[in-house]
Design a protein around this motif. Structure first.
Motif, mmCIF file in Angstrom:
data_model
loop_
_atom_site.group_PDB
_atom_site.id
_atom_site.type_symbol
_atom_site.label_atom_id
_atom_site.label_comp_id
_atom_site.label_asym_id
_atom_site.label_seq_id
_atom_site.Cartn_x
_atom_site.Cartn_y
_atom_site.Cartn_z
ATOM 1 N N ALA A 1 -13.559 32.499 5.269
ATOM 2 C CA ALA A 1 -13.222 33.714 6.000
ATOM 3 C C ALA A 1 -11.718 33.964 5.976
ATOM 4 O O ALA A 1 -11.266 35.113 5.816
ATOM 5 C CB ALA A 1 -13.713 33.605 7.444
ATOM 6 N N GLU A 2 -10.926 32.916 6.117
ATOM 7 C CA GLU A 2 -9.462 33.062 6.084
ATOM 8 C C GLU A 2 -8.988 33.510 4.699
ATOM 9 O O GLU A 2 -8.092 34.347 4.583
ATOM 10 C CB GLU A 2 -8.811 31.732 6.458
ATOM 11 C CG GLU A 2 -8.978 31.365 7.927
ATOM 12 C CD GLU A 2 -8.538 29.946 8.240
ATOM 13 O OE1 GLU A 2 -8.272 29.649 9.420
ATOM 14 O OE2 GLU A 2 -8.472 29.122 7.285
ATOM 15 N N ILE A 3 -9.625 32.963 3.658
ATOM 16 C CA ILE A 3 -9.252 33.350 2.300
ATOM 17 C C ILE A 3 -9.594 34.810 2.045
ATOM 18 O O ILE A 3 -8.793 35.573 1.492
ATOM 19 C CB ILE A 3 -9.960 32.443 1.280
ATOM 20 C CG1 ILE A 3 -9.452 31.002 1.428
ATOM 21 C CG2 ILE A 3 -9.733 32.942 -0.147
ATOM 22 C CD1 ILE A 3 -10.257 29.984 0.645
ATOM 23 N N ALA A 4 -10.798 35.216 2.466
ATOM 24 C CA ALA A 4 -11.217 36.604 2.264
ATOM 25 C C ALA A 4 -10.287 37.571 2.975
ATOM 26 O O ALA A 4 -9.971 38.651 2.463
ATOM 27 C CB ALA A 4 -12.647 36.783 2.753
ATOM 28 N N ALA A 5 -9.814 37.184 4.164
ATOM 29 C CA ALA A 5 -8.936 38.062 4.938
ATOM 30 C C ALA A 5 -7.539 38.158 4.330
ATOM 31 O O ALA A 5 -6.884 39.203 4.428
ATOM 32 C CB ALA A 5 -8.842 37.557 6.373
ATOM 33 N N GLY B 1 -11.306 37.985 -7.937
ATOM 34 C CA GLY B 1 -11.503 37.402 -9.251
ATOM 35 C C GLY B 1 -12.968 37.173 -9.543
ATOM 36 O O GLY B 1 -13.848 37.649 -8.809
ATOM 37 N N PRO B 2 -13.280 36.418 -10.580
ATOM 38 C CA PRO B 2 -14.664 36.190 -10.979
ATOM 39 C C PRO B 2 -15.479 35.421 -9.959
ATOM 40 O O PRO B 2 -16.705 35.539 -9.914
ATOM 41 C CB PRO B 2 -14.529 35.400 -12.284
ATOM 42 C CG PRO B 2 -13.153 34.805 -12.230
ATOM 43 C CD PRO B 2 -12.320 35.789 -11.503
ATOM 44 N N ASP B 3 -14.818 34.613 -9.119
ATOM 45 C CA ASP B 3 -15.526 33.833 -8.111
ATOM 46 C C ASP B 3 -15.424 34.447 -6.719
ATOM 47 O O ASP B 3 -15.766 33.814 -5.727
ATOM 48 C CB ASP B 3 -14.976 32.399 -8.065
ATOM 49 C CG ASP B 3 -15.220 31.656 -9.367
ATOM 50 O OD1 ASP B 3 -16.247 31.935 -10.018
ATOM 51 O OD2 ASP B 3 -14.397 30.802 -9.736
ATOM 52 N N GLY B 4 -14.930 35.679 -6.636
ATOM 53 C CA GLY B 4 -14.747 36.310 -5.330
ATOM 54 C C GLY B 4 -13.272 36.494 -5.036
ATOM 55 O O GLY B 4 -12.440 36.557 -5.958
ATOM 56 N N ALA C 1 -8.154 33.606 -11.946
ATOM 57 C CA ALA C 1 -9.063 33.044 -10.945
ATOM 58 C C ALA C 1 -8.316 32.424 -9.779
ATOM 59 O O ALA C 1 -8.933 32.027 -8.790
ATOM 60 C CB ALA C 1 -9.969 31.997 -11.595
ATOM 61 N N GLY C 2 -6.999 32.329 -9.878
ATOM 62 C CA GLY C 2 -6.224 31.719 -8.808
ATOM 63 C C GLY C 2 -6.314 30.202 -8.835
ATOM 64 O O GLY C 2 -6.794 29.597 -9.791
ATOM 65 N N ASP C 3 -5.851 29.583 -7.757
ATOM 66 C CA ASP C 3 -5.864 28.119 -7.643
ATOM 67 C C ASP C 3 -7.261 27.659 -7.238
ATOM 68 O O ASP C 3 -7.587 27.548 -6.050
ATOM 69 C CB ASP C 3 -4.829 27.650 -6.613
ATOM 70 C CG ASP C 3 -3.398 27.861 -7.080
ATOM 71 O OD1 ASP C 3 -3.204 28.248 -8.247
ATOM 72 O OD2 ASP C 3 -2.475 27.636 -6.267
ATOM 73 N N ALA D 1 -15.543 34.144 -17.422
ATOM 74 C CA ALA D 1 -14.220 33.940 -16.821
ATOM 75 C C ALA D 1 -13.961 32.476 -16.486
ATOM 76 O O ALA D 1 -12.814 32.016 -16.517
ATOM 77 C CB ALA D 1 -14.075 34.803 -15.567
ATOM 78 N N ALA D 2 -15.014 31.725 -16.172
ATOM 79 C CA ALA D 2 -14.841 30.310 -15.843
ATOM 80 C C ALA D 2 -14.308 29.526 -17.029
ATOM 81 O O ALA D 2 -13.620 28.510 -16.862
ATOM 82 C CB ALA D 2 -16.168 29.716 -15.364
ATOM 83 N N SER D 3 -14.603 29.987 -18.234
ATOM 84 C CA SER D 3 -14.168 29.259 -19.423
ATOM 85 C C SER D 3 -12.648 29.233 -19.562
ATOM 86 O O SER D 3 -12.091 28.318 -20.163
ATOM 87 C CB SER D 3 -14.810 29.860 -20.673
ATOM 88 O OG SER D 3 -16.214 29.750 -20.607
ATOM 89 N N HIS D 4 -11.964 30.226 -18.998
ATOM 90 C CA HIS D 4 -10.495 30.197 -18.993
ATOM 91 C C HIS D 4 -9.993 28.983 -18.215
ATOM 92 O O HIS D 4 -9.057 28.298 -18.638
ATOM 93 C CB HIS D 4 -9.946 31.478 -18.362
ATOM 94 C CG HIS D 4 -10.191 32.721 -19.160
ATOM 95 N ND1 HIS D 4 -9.432 33.049 -20.265
ATOM 96 C CD2 HIS D 4 -11.106 33.709 -19.016
ATOM 97 C CE1 HIS D 4 -9.864 34.198 -20.767
ATOM 98 N NE2 HIS D 4 -10.880 34.612 -20.028
#
Length: 283
Positions: free
Chosen positions: A101-105, A111-114, A165-167, A205-208
């Motif tokens: 929830a904190e990340i979403a906010a 990205g590909p995973d949200g 995709a970020g960290d 995207a995960a393959s990157h």
């Protein structure tokens, strides 16, 4: 030699999308005189049900597929821990206590995973109380690896962009789910000698990220083959969580699995099922 694999998670029954994916991997290996492997990815915490692995085997045999089974993920935990330790020693992992929830906010992009993690805990005090996830510092990792490329059989050569995709999380907070998909599947494919990674285009995207991990850990680099997806009547990918009809129910009802496999190979899909456009622009 071409080595492919099908790697289902025993957290729900297989459906037509899984059948299509398994057939693609099987047929690519067999047509090239190679090997088709099956690996059970059973580290999804309490959601994993050992009884489903036997159901999967029955489903694949019903479709007429032949395979070699390799050790399940639950037998490989030491390799995940060793890789995570190595990445920590390289200064590339940092602990994170943020909730979803904190990340979403706080996320600024998706990205590909949200929502893409905004780096809240990067550079923070490492002395966190309680369980933490361990994230890959992608910017620092790319500085070490340098520019990277990878090849998809359908889409061609790609410039690796794991930063999109970020960290990502590599080690989860949950003790019963020790490694993330990104870390586990990259290590497993290398250990099993997979030379052609076949999976749905939703994982493109995960393959990157996986290409970056291969560079950091000195792993062999396969070729990828991201195939089209089976979609239901509303154009949504078939999924366990959406209760897509199972192969097991079809099998127990007396349907002919060999005939079903033939229709999937020929693109003659059951009513209400369509195939997404592929990465090469074909349906």
């Amino acid at each position: 030699m071409t080595v492919t694999r099908f790697a289902p998670s025993p957290n729900g029954s297989l459906h037509l999308g899984h059948a299509y994916s398994a057939i693609v991997a099987h047929d690519l290996a067999k047509s090239r005189g190679g090997r088709f492997l099956v690996r059970i990815e059973d580290i999804d915490g309490t959601r994993s049900r050992p009884s489903l692995a036997e159901e999967f085997r029955a489903d694949l045999a019903w479709l007429g597929l032949e395979w070699e089974e390799v050790p399940a993920q639950s037998s490989r935990l030491a390799s995940y821990e060793a890789a995570a330790t190595r990445l920590r020693e390289m200064g590339l992992l940092y602990p994170c206590r943020c909730t979803r929830a904190e990340i979403a906010a706080a996320a600024l992009t998706k990205g590909p995973d949200g929502p893409v993690y905004p780096g809240t805990c990067r550079g923070a005090d490492d002395d966190f109380a309680g369980p933490v996830a361990w994230r890959l510092d992608v910017r620092k990792a790319l500085a070490q690896s340098g520019p990277l490329t990878w090849i998809d059989e359908l889409a061609g050569e790609q410039i690796a962009r794991p930063d999109l995709a970020g960290d990502v999380v590599l080690v989860r907070k949950e003790a019963d789910t020790p490694a993330s998909y990104h870390l586990a599947v990259t290590l497993d494919d290398a250990a099993d000698g997979v030379s052609l990674v076949t999976r749905g285009m939703d994982l493109f995207a995960a393959s990157h990220v996986h290409r970056l991990l291969q560079a950091l850990l000195g792993l062999p680099v396969p070729v990828w083959h991201h195939h089209a997806l089976l979609l239901d009547a509303d154009g949504t990918k078939l999924a366990k969580r959406r209760n897509s009809p199972s192969l097991a129910n079809r099998r127990r009802a007396g349907e002919d699995g060999l005939a079903l496999a033939t229709t999937l190979r020929e693109g003659r899909l059951p009513a209400g099922i369509t195939l997404s456009e592929g990465l090469d622009g074909t349906p």
